[in-house]
Design a protein around this motif. Structure first.
Motif, PDB file in Angstrom:
ATOM      1  N   ALA A 188       0.939  -0.728  -0.088  1.00 28.65           N
ATOM      2  CA  ALA A 188       0.426  -0.294   0.020  1.00 28.65           C
ATOM      3  C   ALA A 188       0.310   1.159  -0.329  1.00 28.65           C
ATOM      4  CB  ALA A 188      -0.814   0.441   1.455  1.00 28.65           C
ATOM      5  N   ILE A 195       5.581   3.492   1.392  1.00 30.80           N
ATOM      6  CA  ILE A 195       4.668   2.518   1.908  1.00 30.80           C
ATOM      7  C   ILE A 195       4.722   3.095   3.493  1.00 30.80           C
ATOM      8  CG2 ILE A 195       5.063   0.870   0.607  1.00 30.80           C
ATOM      9  CD1 ILE A 195       6.989  -0.242   2.958  1.00 30.80           C
ATOM     10  N   SER A 202       2.409   4.398   9.010  1.00 30.30           N
ATOM     11  CA  SER A 202       1.955   3.418   7.558  1.00 30.30           C
ATOM     12  C   SER A 202       0.812   3.601   7.625  1.00 30.30           C
ATOM     13  CB  SER A 202       2.925   2.663   7.151  1.00 30.30           C
ATOM     14  OG  SER A 202       2.984   1.351   7.846  1.00 30.30           O
ATOM     15  N   GLY A 229      11.371  -6.426  10.466  1.00 23.65           N
ATOM     16  CA  GLY A 229      11.435  -4.837  10.353  1.00 23.65           C
ATOM     17  C   GLY A 229       9.579  -4.518  10.444  1.00 23.65           C
ATOM     18  N   THR A 230       9.054  -5.347   9.737  1.00 27.59           N
ATOM     19  CA  THR A 230       7.951  -4.704   9.536  1.00 27.59           C
ATOM     20  C   THR A 230       7.154  -5.456  10.946  1.00 27.59           C
ATOM     21  OG1 THR A 230       7.417  -5.159   7.468  1.00 27.59           O
ATOM     22  CG2 THR A 230       5.005  -5.662   8.560  1.00 27.59           C
ATOM     23  N   ASP A 234       5.101  -2.661  13.337  1.00 25.20           N
ATOM     24  CA  ASP A 234       3.198  -2.784  13.364  1.00 25.20           C
ATOM     25  C   ASP A 234       2.801  -3.729  14.040  1.00 25.20           C
ATOM     26  OD1 ASP A 234       3.487  -0.549  11.759  1.00 25.20           O
ATOM     27  OD2 ASP A 234       3.522  -2.160   9.717  1.00 25.20           O
ATOM     28  N   SER A 256      16.849 -13.096  10.958  1.00 19.43           N
ATOM     29  CA  SER A 256      18.083 -13.709  10.842  1.00 19.43           C
ATOM     30  C   SER A 256      18.252 -13.955  11.975  1.00 19.43           C
ATOM     31  CB  SER A 256      19.098 -12.611   9.761  1.00 19.43           C
ATOM     32  OG  SER A 256      18.994 -11.921   8.919  1.00 19.43           O
ATOM     33  N   LYS A 257      17.759 -13.476  12.754  1.00 22.20           N
ATOM     34  CA  LYS A 257      18.728 -13.972  14.597  1.00 22.20           C
ATOM     35  C   LYS A 257      17.931 -13.620  15.834  1.00 22.20           C
ATOM     36  CE  LYS A 257      21.423  -9.771  12.479  1.00 22.20           C
ATOM     37  NZ  LYS A 257      20.944  -8.686  12.172  1.00 22.20           N
ATOM     38  N   ARG A 259      15.040 -11.517  16.353  1.00 26.35           N
ATOM     39  CA  ARG A 259      14.984 -10.224  17.805  1.00 26.35           C
ATOM     40  C   ARG A 259      13.541  -9.742  17.056  1.00 26.35           C
ATOM     41  NH1 ARG A 259      14.665  -5.516  13.775  1.00 26.35           N
ATOM     42  NH2 ARG A 259      15.033  -6.174  10.853  1.00 26.35           N
ATOM     43  N   ARG A 307      22.147 -12.978   5.969  1.00 23.72           N
ATOM     44  CA  ARG A 307      20.142 -13.417   6.074  1.00 23.72           C
ATOM     45  C   ARG A 307      19.855 -14.339   5.051  1.00 23.72           C
ATOM     46  NH1 ARG A 307      18.904  -7.335   4.780  1.00 23.72           N
ATOM     47  NH2 ARG A 307      18.912  -6.215   7.049  1.00 23.72           N
ATOM     48  N   PRO A 308      18.859 -14.634   5.373  1.00 20.50           N
ATOM     49  CA  PRO A 308      17.500 -16.073   4.931  1.00 20.50           C
ATOM     50  C   PRO A 308      17.762 -15.822   3.983  1.00 20.50           C
ATOM     51  CG  PRO A 308      16.856 -14.692   6.913  1.00 20.50           C
ATOM     52  CD  PRO A 308      17.701 -14.566   6.639  1.00 20.50           C
ATOM     53  N   GLU A 328       3.940  -9.309   2.134  1.00 19.79           N
ATOM     54  CA  GLU A 328       3.590  -7.941   2.377  1.00 19.79           C
ATOM     55  C   GLU A 328       4.638  -7.195   2.701  1.00 19.79           C
ATOM     56  OE1 GLU A 328      -0.450  -9.188   4.125  1.00 19.79           O
ATOM     57  OE2 GLU A 328      -0.355  -6.953   4.753  1.00 19.79           O
ATOM     58  N   GLY A 330       8.606  -5.528   4.398  1.00 17.72           N
ATOM     59  CA  GLY A 330       7.915  -3.724   4.188  1.00 17.72           C
ATOM     60  C   GLY A 330       8.793  -4.042   3.222  1.00 17.72           C
ATOM     61  N   GLY A 331       9.829  -2.584   2.777  1.00 23.00           N
ATOM     62  CA  GLY A 331      10.745  -2.325   1.566  1.00 23.00           C
ATOM     63  C   GLY A 331      12.183  -2.838   1.284  1.00 23.00           C
ATOM     64  N   GLU A 332      12.059  -3.593   2.735  1.00 18.18           N
ATOM     65  CA  GLU A 332      13.998  -4.311   2.111  1.00 18.18           C
ATOM     66  C   GLU A 332      13.662  -5.794   1.877  1.00 18.18           C
ATOM     67  OE1 GLU A 332      16.552  -4.675   5.152  1.00 18.18           O
ATOM     68  OE2 GLU A 332      15.682  -2.900   6.115  1.00 18.18           O
ATOM     69  N   VAL A 333      12.189  -6.607   1.906  1.00 23.85           N
ATOM     70  CA  VAL A 333      11.965  -7.872   2.024  1.00 23.85           C
ATOM     71  C   VAL A 333      11.603  -7.820   0.357  1.00 23.85           C
ATOM     72  CG1 VAL A 333       9.904  -9.957   2.148  1.00 23.85           C
ATOM     73  CG2 VAL A 333      12.085  -9.023   4.358  1.00 23.85           C
TER      74      VAL A 333
HETATM   75  N1  LIG Z   1       2.347   0.100   3.411  1.00 22.66           N
HETATM   76  C1  LIG Z   1       2.610  -1.198   2.776  1.00 22.66           C
HETATM   77  O1  LIG Z   1       2.620  -1.834   2.742  1.00 22.66           O
HETATM   78  C2  LIG Z   1       4.151  -1.653   4.629  1.00 22.66           C
HETATM   79  C3  LIG Z   1       3.731  -2.889   4.180  1.00 22.66           C
HETATM   80  C4  LIG Z   1       4.332  -3.450   5.325  1.00 22.66           C
HETATM   81  C5  LIG Z   1       5.425  -3.225   6.174  1.00 22.66           C
HETATM   82  N2  LIG Z   1       5.460  -1.941   5.431  1.00 22.66           N
HETATM   83  C6  LIG Z   1       6.006  -0.508   6.858  1.00 22.66           C
HETATM   84  O2  LIG Z   1       7.131  -0.970   6.334  1.00 22.66           O
HETATM   85  C7  LIG Z   1       8.500  -0.677   6.904  1.00 22.66           C
HETATM   86  C8  LIG Z   1       9.133  -1.823   6.895  1.00 22.66           C
HETATM   87  O3  LIG Z   1       9.557  -2.344   5.989  1.00 22.66           O
HETATM   88  P1  LIG Z   1      11.422  -2.106   6.348  1.00 22.66           P
HETATM   89  O4  LIG Z   1      12.089  -2.403   5.182  1.00 22.66           O
HETATM   90  O5  LIG Z   1      11.875  -1.522   7.587  1.00 22.66           O
HETATM   91  O6  LIG Z   1      11.373  -3.234   6.865  1.00 22.66           O
HETATM   92  P2  LIG Z   1      11.239  -5.688   6.379  1.00 22.66           P
HETATM   93  O7  LIG Z   1      11.133  -5.708   4.921  1.00 22.66           O
HETATM   94  O8  LIG Z   1       9.854  -5.510   6.864  1.00 22.66           O
HETATM   95  O9  LIG Z   1      12.053  -5.829   7.625  1.00 22.66           O
HETATM   96  C9  LIG Z   1      13.256  -5.967   7.037  1.00 22.66           C
HETATM   97  C10 LIG Z   1      14.284  -7.441   7.941  1.00 22.66           C
HETATM   98  O10 LIG Z   1      13.882  -8.538   7.329  1.00 22.66           O
HETATM   99  C11 LIG Z   1      14.908  -9.146   7.983  1.00 22.66           C
HETATM  100  N3  LIG Z   1      15.389  -9.697   7.099  1.00 22.66           N
HETATM  101  C12 LIG Z   1      15.641 -11.293   6.936  1.00 22.66           C
HETATM  102  N4  LIG Z   1      15.906 -12.020   6.188  1.00 22.66           N
HETATM  103  C13 LIG Z   1      15.183 -11.420   4.807  1.00 22.66           C
HETATM  104  C14 LIG Z   1      16.183 -11.104   3.010  1.00 22.66           C
HETATM  105  N5  LIG Z   1      16.130 -12.121   2.387  1.00 22.66           N
HETATM  106  N6  LIG Z   1      15.658 -10.041   2.981  1.00 22.66           N
HETATM  107  C15 LIG Z   1      15.482  -8.693   3.409  1.00 22.66           C
HETATM  108  N7  LIG Z   1      15.075  -8.427   4.731  1.00 22.66           N
HETATM  109  C16 LIG Z   1      15.226  -9.900   5.688  1.00 22.66           C
HETATM  110  C17 LIG Z   1      16.217  -8.600   8.242  1.00 22.66           C
HETATM  111  O11 LIG Z   1      16.442  -7.791   9.738  1.00 22.66           O
HETATM  112  P3  LIG Z   1      17.295  -9.175  10.121  1.00 22.66           P
HETATM  113  O12 LIG Z   1      18.444  -8.511   9.148  1.00 22.66           O
HETATM  114  O13 LIG Z   1      17.049  -8.509  11.710  1.00 22.66           O
HETATM  115  O14 LIG Z   1      17.259 -10.352   9.421  1.00 22.66           O
HETATM  116  C18 LIG Z   1      15.484  -7.401   7.528  1.00 22.66           C
HETATM  117  O15 LIG Z   1      15.479  -5.702   8.590  1.00 22.66           O
HETATM  118  C19 LIG Z   1       7.675   0.026   8.570  1.00 22.66           C
HETATM  119  O16 LIG Z   1       7.625   1.492   8.442  1.00 22.66           O
HETATM  120  C20 LIG Z   1       5.795  -0.379   8.186  1.00 22.66           C
HETATM  121  O17 LIG Z   1       5.227   0.628   8.750  1.00 22.66           O
HETATM  122  C21 LIG Z   1       4.423  -0.732   4.801  1.00 22.66           C
END
Ligand SMILES: NC(=O)c1ccc[n+]([C@@H]2O[C@H](COP(=O)([O-])OP(=O)(O)OC[C@H]3O[C@@H](n4cnc5c(N)ncnc54)[C@H](OP(=O)(O)O)[C@@H]3O)[C@@H](O)[C@H]2O)c1
Length: 398
Positions: A188, A195, A202, A229-230, A234, A256-257, A259, A307-308, A328, A330-333
């Motif tokens: 979204a 996002i 968000s 992170g999500t 959230d 990964s950890k 956490r 990371r996995p 679903e 967040g941005g990193e995944v």
């Molecule tokens: N608007 C929307 O549709 C929407 C949807 C979801 C989230 N969000 C928002 O997005 C934000 C969170 O997004 P984010 O980018 O910070 O976090 P994220 O993508 O939810 O999570 C990223 C974390 O996942 C772990 N991870 C483990 N394996 C991974 C891999 N293969 N690739 C990437 N990450 C991996 C890592 O932590 P480790 O290194 O500790 O493993 C990484 O820091 C929040 O603000 C949330 O509100 C918005």
């Protein structure tokens, strides 16, 4: 989730399609005005098949109608792995009227003993004289049904509403072909692809109608994948809440950890449960906390950053019967999935606002050239109140 089979038993109360419409469903609607009886009966079989949405994995959605003297005398649809296939359901309803009748099936009848006996034998035993199916079964074990029926003297025709039937089971055909789940990325976002704001806010970028549609997508998914992170930001439940009913796909958290807190809502054990996707390098004491909570760690191969690996996770999920996996955020995944070219379809809910800065929907390294960027074909933009849903289907050839 509403159990349509529980409140539908008589021919007079036909189950209806849900309000999730696909291009297949609308194609069927357009064609159902045609006078061609083959099209009309196959349309009905597809409508029935669709009732299995989100519950048949690792099997496909299949519907069947038995027609005698131009009238439907039996209907069936597959309600889930281990439960009867569509053909025996429809034959049971038809009873003795199946003798000399014509069967319309959305997928070539299976020809193997799995958890249930072959549908070809059920059709032969019932004395059906003709079988019309929409699309061939490409499953290595189940294929060959048409040949078996023909060799027993049954007339067989194929290809009625084939495009629609293939579209209905797009994820299943894909998953069979590449031995990996069909991956749908959902976000979204604002007009500028954000996002969340820079402060992480968000909730809610999009309105109620868009969020409801998001729940329909969750209902289609066998597994929902999110990043740690999500979960931390959230604490989403990741359930599908529709029409007052709640369903629980498998929730998979990439961490990964270890956490995240095992008490996070996503790790609730209801429905298909939850898993922690991590690596063998994760601290054992943290993994033990998850195990105590009934959450199973899935140990994936690590990527260069420890990371996995997403591709490894998807392979593992495929072996566990997941056909459709939804990422679903967040941005990193989402960025990692894009960088690895694992996304087969995107559902982008776009709100009419500009956030600027903030968190990008796809925060990976990105493509280094336009020609390397994965290309998608648009499919039916849809207005959901003030927001727009844009779906894109990855162009692939395999
Ligand atoms: N608007 C929307 O549709 C929407 C949807 C979801 C989230 N969000 C928002 O997005 C934000 C969170 O997004 P984010 O980018 O910070 O976090 P994220 O993508 O939810 O999570 C990223 C974390 O996942 C772990 N991870 C483990 N394996 C991974 C891999 N293969 N690739 C990437 N990450 C991996 C890592 O932590 P480790 O290194 O500790 O493993 C990484 O820091 C929040 O603000 C949330 O509100 C918005």
């Amino acid at each position: 989730m509403a159990r349509l089979d529980d409140n539908w038993s008589s021919r007079g109360r036909r189950p209806q399609l849900g309000h999730f419409e696909t291009s297949a469903a609308s194609l069927i609607a357009n064609r159902s005005a045609a006078v061609d009886p083959d099209v009309n009966f196959m349309s009905r079989a597809l409508e029935l098949a669709r009732l299995g949405l989100g519950r048949t994995a690792p099997n496909p959605m299949v519907g069947c109608v038995i027609v005698k003297s131009g009238q439907i005398v039996g209907e069936g649809w597959h309600k889930g792995a281990g439960r009867p296939h569509a053909e025996p359901e429809a034959l049971a309803e038809a009873g003795a009227r199946a003798r000399g009748a014509r069967a319309y099936v959305t997928l070539e009848p299976c020809n193997h003993h799995g958890r249930t006996p072959p549908c070809t034998e059920a059709l032969l035993k019932a004395g059906v004289s003709e079988v019309v199916y929409a699309v061939a079964d490409t499953h290595a074990l189940a294929a060959g049904g048409a040949t078996r029926l023909q060799s027993a003297g049954v007339k067989v025709r194929a290809g009625v509403l084939e495009t629609e039937a293939r579209e209905l089971n797009r994820a299943w055909f894909h998953s069979l072909a590449i031995r990996r789940p069909y991956v749908i990325a959902k976000a979204a976002m604002s007009l500028d692809g954000r996002i969340a704001t820079a402060t992480g806010q968000s909730k809610w970028i999009t309105g109620a109608l868009a969020r409801e549609k998001g729940h329909e997508l969750r209902r289609m998914a066998d597994a929902i994948i999110v990043g740690a992170g999500t979960i931390v930001a959230d604490d989403p439940a990741l359930t599908a809440r529709l029409d007052g009913e709640e369903s629980h796909p498998l929730r998979v958290v990439l961490d990964s950890k270890g956490r995240c807190s095992p008490g996070a809502k996503a790790f609730d054990r209801a429905g298909k449960g939850a898993a922690l996707a991590t690596t063998a390098a994760a601290p054992e004491r943290r993994l033990a906390r998850f195990r105590e909570h009934g959450v199973e760690p899935i140990l994936c191969a690590p990527d260069g950053g420890g990371r996995p690996r997403l591709d490894d996770l998807l392979d593992i999920l495929h072996r566990r019967g997941v056909v459709t996996a939804m990422i679903e955020g967040g941005g990193e995944v989402l960025g990692a999935a894009l960088d690895a070219d694992l996304i087969d379809e995107v559902w982008l809910f776009i709100a009419p606002l500009l956030i600027g800065g903030g968190k990008a929907a796809f925060a990976g390294a990105g493509a280094s050239s336009l020609s390397e960027a994965p290309h998608f074909d648009f499919s039916e933009p849809e207005m959901l109140g003030p927001d727009m849903l844009v779906r894109g289907l990855r162009r692939r050839s395999f």
